[in-house]
Design a protein around this motif. Structure first.
Motif, short mmCIF file in Angstrom:
data_model
loop_
_atom_site.label_atom_id
_atom_site.label_comp_id
_atom_site.label_asym_id
_atom_site.label_seq_id
_atom_site.Cartn_x
_atom_site.Cartn_y
_atom_site.Cartn_z
N LYS A 61 66.63 56.44 61.90
CA LYS A 61 65.76 57.56 62.28
C LYS A 61 66.47 58.35 63.37
N ILE A 62 66.79 59.61 63.08
CA ILE A 62 67.46 60.49 64.05
C ILE A 62 66.40 61.27 64.79
N THR A 63 66.45 61.19 66.11
CA THR A 63 65.42 61.83 66.94
C THR A 63 65.97 62.95 67.83
N GLN A 64 67.30 63.17 67.76
CA GLN A 64 67.87 64.31 68.48
C GLN A 64 69.17 64.74 67.81
N HIS A 65 69.29 66.06 67.62
CA HIS A 65 70.53 66.65 67.12
C HIS A 65 70.62 68.05 67.70
N VAL A 66 71.46 68.20 68.70
CA VAL A 66 71.66 69.49 69.36
C VAL A 66 72.68 70.28 68.54
N SER A 67 72.41 71.54 68.30
CA SER A 67 73.28 72.41 67.52
C SER A 67 74.71 72.36 68.03
N ALA A 68 75.66 72.24 67.10
CA ALA A 68 77.10 72.22 67.37
C ALA A 68 77.55 71.05 68.24
N SER A 69 76.77 69.99 68.30
CA SER A 69 77.14 68.81 69.09
C SER A 69 77.96 67.81 68.29
N ASN A 70 77.88 67.89 66.97
CA ASN A 70 78.54 66.94 66.07
C ASN A 70 78.07 65.52 66.29
N THR A 71 76.88 65.37 66.87
CA THR A 71 76.35 64.04 67.14
C THR A 71 74.88 63.95 66.73
N LEU A 72 74.60 62.98 65.88
CA LEU A 72 73.23 62.67 65.50
C LEU A 72 72.81 61.49 66.36
N LYS A 73 71.67 61.60 67.03
CA LYS A 73 71.25 60.57 67.98
C LYS A 73 69.97 59.88 67.52
N ALA A 74 70.01 58.56 67.51
CA ALA A 74 68.81 57.77 67.22
C ALA A 74 68.00 57.54 68.49
N THR A 75 68.60 57.71 69.65
CA THR A 75 68.04 57.61 71.00
C THR A 75 67.40 56.27 71.36
N SER A 76 67.26 55.37 70.43
CA SER A 76 66.74 54.03 70.71
C SER A 76 67.25 53.09 69.63
N PHE A 77 67.69 51.89 70.05
CA PHE A 77 68.18 50.95 69.04
C PHE A 77 67.09 50.54 68.06
N SER A 78 65.82 50.74 68.42
CA SER A 78 64.74 50.39 67.49
C SER A 78 64.67 51.36 66.31
N ASN A 79 65.40 52.48 66.38
CA ASN A 79 65.47 53.42 65.26
C ASN A 79 66.60 53.07 64.30
N ARG A 80 67.32 52.01 64.58
CA ARG A 80 68.41 51.55 63.74
C ARG A 80 67.90 50.50 62.76
N GLY A 81 68.58 50.39 61.63
CA GLY A 81 68.31 49.33 60.67
C GLY A 81 66.89 49.29 60.17
N LEU A 82 66.34 50.45 59.86
CA LEU A 82 64.94 50.50 59.42
C LEU A 82 64.73 49.79 58.09
N ASN A 83 65.81 49.53 57.38
CA ASN A 83 65.74 48.74 56.16
C ASN A 83 66.07 47.28 56.44
N GLY A 84 66.14 46.93 57.75
CA GLY A 84 66.38 45.55 58.14
C GLY A 84 67.85 45.19 58.23
N ALA A 85 68.75 46.20 58.27
CA ALA A 85 70.16 45.88 58.19
C ALA A 85 71.03 46.66 59.17
N ALA A 86 70.66 46.68 60.47
CA ALA A 86 71.52 47.35 61.46
C ALA A 86 72.85 46.62 61.53
N ARG A 87 73.95 47.39 61.60
CA ARG A 87 75.27 46.77 61.61
C ARG A 87 76.30 47.72 62.20
N ALA A 88 77.50 47.23 62.41
CA ALA A 88 78.61 48.09 62.84
C ALA A 88 79.11 48.89 61.64
N TRP A 89 79.56 50.10 61.91
CA TRP A 89 80.09 50.98 60.86
C TRP A 89 81.43 51.51 61.30
#
Length: 89
Positions: A61-89
């Motif tokens: 779940k991405i909760t912040q994306h500032v224009s021209a930042s090239n960064t999508l931010k989840a802002t909290s680790f609880s927004n990771r792995g929503l399908n139960g599979a947070a991992r390194a990429w």
């Protein structure tokens, strides 16, 4: 908060995501404009699906994306792995 969408927005990660609690996803600069803009945390959100060559996936779940930042931010680790599979990429 409202969910935003972007049809067929595809990019590559430019920086490795080293663990399951990282919340920033640096993407290819040329693809930045493909994703919805969310300048303020708490205003809106959208989902991305990370996928590797072996078709392992992670929904984020991405909760912040500032224009021209090239960064999508989840802002909290609880927004990771929503399908139960947070991992390194």
């Amino acid at each position: 908060m409202g969910m935003k969408v972007a049809n067929n927005a595809v990019t590559k990660l430019m920086v490795a995501v080293n663990n399951t609690t990282d919340t920033d996803f640096v993407i290819t600069p040329v693809d930045d404009a493909l994703f919805p803009i969310i300048p303020t945390v708490g205003a809106d959100y959208f989902y991305i699906t990370l996928e590797d060559e072996s078709h392992n996936i992670e929904i984020v779940k991405i909760t912040q994306h500032v224009s021209a930042s090239n960064t999508l931010k989840a802002t909290s680790f609880s927004n990771r792995g929503l399908n139960g599979a947070a991992r390194a990429w």
